[in-house]
Write an enzyme that holds these catalytic residues in place. Structure first.
Site, PDB file in Angstrom:
ATOM      1  N   CYS A  12      -2.409  10.166  -6.260  1.00 16.43           N
ATOM      2  CA  CYS A  12      -3.519   9.881  -5.343  1.00 16.43           C
ATOM      3  C   CYS A  12      -4.598  10.952  -5.488  1.00 16.43           C
ATOM      4  O   CYS A  12      -4.322  12.133  -5.294  1.00 16.43           O
ATOM      5  CB  CYS A  12      -3.054   9.843  -3.897  1.00 16.43           C
ATOM      6  SG  CYS A  12      -4.478   9.658  -2.813  1.00 16.43           S
ATOM      7  N   GLY A  35      -9.156  -1.772 -15.057  1.00 12.64           N
ATOM      8  CA  GLY A  35     -10.229  -2.518 -15.707  1.00 12.64           C
ATOM      9  C   GLY A  35      -9.888  -3.949 -16.079  1.00 12.64           C
ATOM     10  O   GLY A  35     -10.548  -4.522 -16.941  1.00 12.64           O
ATOM     11  N   LYS A  41       0.849  -1.206   0.000  1.00 13.36           N
ATOM     12  CA  LYS A  41       0.000   0.000   0.000  1.00 13.36           C
ATOM     13  C   LYS A  41       0.880   1.251   0.000  1.00 13.36           C
ATOM     14  O   LYS A  41       1.873   1.310   0.725  1.00 13.36           O
ATOM     15  CB  LYS A  41      -0.896  -0.009   1.254  1.00 13.36           C
ATOM     16  CG  LYS A  41      -1.618   1.311   1.560  1.00 13.36           C
ATOM     17  CD  LYS A  41      -2.720   1.631   0.581  1.00 13.36           C
ATOM     18  CE  LYS A  41      -3.376   2.992   0.870  1.00 13.36           C
ATOM     19  NZ  LYS A  41      -4.210   3.465  -0.251  1.00 13.36           N
TER      20      LYS A  41
HETATM   21  O1  RRO Z   1      -5.763   5.869  -0.600  1.00  9.94           O
HETATM   22  C1  RRO Z   1      -6.435   6.316  -1.566  1.00  9.94           C
HETATM   23  O2  RRO Z   1      -7.451   7.010  -1.412  1.00  9.94           O
HETATM   24  C2  RRO Z   1      -6.036   6.068  -2.958  1.00  9.94           C
HETATM   25  C3  RRO Z   1      -4.753   6.247  -3.424  1.00  9.94           C
HETATM   26 BR1  RRO Z   1      -3.303   6.677  -2.326  1.00  9.94          BR
HETATM   27  C4  RRO Z   1      -4.489   6.095  -4.815  1.00  9.94           C
HETATM   28  O3  RRO Z   1      -3.369   6.254  -5.327  1.00  9.94           O
HETATM   29  N1  RRO Z   1      -5.533   5.773  -5.625  1.00  9.94           N
HETATM   30  C5  RRO Z   1      -6.782   5.602  -5.154  1.00  9.94           C
HETATM   31  O4  RRO Z   1      -7.707   5.320  -5.937  1.00  9.94           O
HETATM   32  N2  RRO Z   1      -7.018   5.743  -3.808  1.00  9.94           N
END
Ligand code: RRO
Length: 310
Positions: free
Chosen positions: A129, A249, A44
């Site tokens: 993000c 996808g 993550k």
């Molecule tokens: O943690 C998130 O909200 C998140 C991240 Br860091 C990302 O790179 N892509 C996403 O869809 N959610």
């Protein structure tokens, strides 16, 4: 017939991985990925300090995919680096380690710590993000991206890839590729979720996730054509040393085949892994093998990148 894929001087059993953020926040989930049929896996995206992320509900499965506004919840840099160093004591296969600092300074600080550590794997710098309130996605700011990469490569010598958001204009593909081609990147990962969609529950006349008044990143079936376009656009513009990881996808063998045809080397699965769990890697490897058998391909290299135009 083999799905073996060579990436960063290592041969993986198949090209499939989790997409960062899905099934990789805790060591329990990471060990489940270790034990699955994924060819490789990634942690993550982390920040220096642990973050709780946005209020729940913050991830929602919808018929054509998912919408999320997790807000970068993670256990903090040390938690993932400890896991990675431990993993490397037992395994020779490279691990992918994702970081997403809240500022350039935080990214540079984490990269310096990775550089100084014994970590031998591949680092992914997440520039995309979409879900931290008040923080725009860095990779939509071309100047800031170039500036950050200059500072990164002035101090970081280990293998590094970047995670990009989707782009929607050929001029933007050209501009971003020109910037990226200046640097010794190991790979570009396209795409992160399509930022700030809005999904509505018509019956309740309400949004489905709590943060940001319901706005969140889209994944799944919705995003495949955009993901394929981004993979293809970067495959045809980047120097051949920069590999492409295709994300977006991928639900079945056919989706995987299409990403490979566009030029991807590794393939990441987010929404569908969230729906099915790590057993998806058993199904999707079989489906890709079946398509290759039907078409008479023995290796992925025989068709990678060979999309025809008309
Ligand atoms: O943690 C998130 O909200 C998140 C991240 Br860091 C990302 O790179 N892509 C996403 O869809 N959610």
């Amino acid at each position: 017939m083999t799905l073996e894929t060579t990436f960063f001087n290592h041969t993986f059993a198949n090209p499939f991985m989790n997409a960062s953020g899905v099934h990789c926040m805790t060591t329990t989930e990471l060990v489940e990925l270790e034990q699955s049929n994924a060819g490789a896996f990634i942690t993550k995206s982390c920040t220096l300090n642990e973050r709780a992320g946005n209020p729940e509900p913050r991830y929602f499965d919808v018929p054509l995919g998912s919408i999320n506004s997790m807000g970068l919840p993670n256990r903090g840099f040390d938690y993932y680096l400890d896991y990675a160093l431990n993993y490397e004591k037992q395994q020779t296969q490279p691990l992918f380690f994702s970081i997403a600092g809240m500022s350039a300074a935080e990214n540079l600080e984490m990269l310096t710590m990775i550089e100084k550590s014994d970590f031998q794997g591949i680092t992914e710098l997440n520039l995309s993000c979409p879900n931290v309130p008040g923080k725009p996605q860095l990779a939509y700011d071309f100047e800031a991206t170039e500036d950050l990469l200059q500072q990164v490569f002035a101090r970081f010598t280990k293998p590094l890839g970047i995670k990009l958001p989707p782009y929607f204009d050929l001029a933007h593909f050209d501009q971003m590729a020109e910037i990226l081609n200046q640097f010794p990147l190991t790979y570009v990962n396209s795409i992160n979720s399509i930022g700030n969609g809005l999904y509505i529950d018509t019956q309740k006349e309400a949004v489905v996730i709590k943060p940001k008044e319901g706005f969140g990143g889209l994944g799944g079936e919705y995003v495949k054509p955009t993901a394929l376009a981004n993979v293809r656009a970067f495959y045809t513009r980047l120097k051949p040393e920069i590999k492409i990881i295709g994300t977006g996808g991928i639900r079945n063998g056919q989706d995987a085949f299409e990403h490979l045809l566009c030029g991807a080397t590794m393939l990441q699965i987010g929404t569908e892994l969230h729906k099915e769990g790590p057993k998806i890697f058993d199904r999707i490897t079989k489906e890709l093998e079946q398509i290759m058998t039907e078409k008479g391909y023995r290796t992925i290299d025989e068709f990678r990148g060979k999309l025809k135009t008309i």
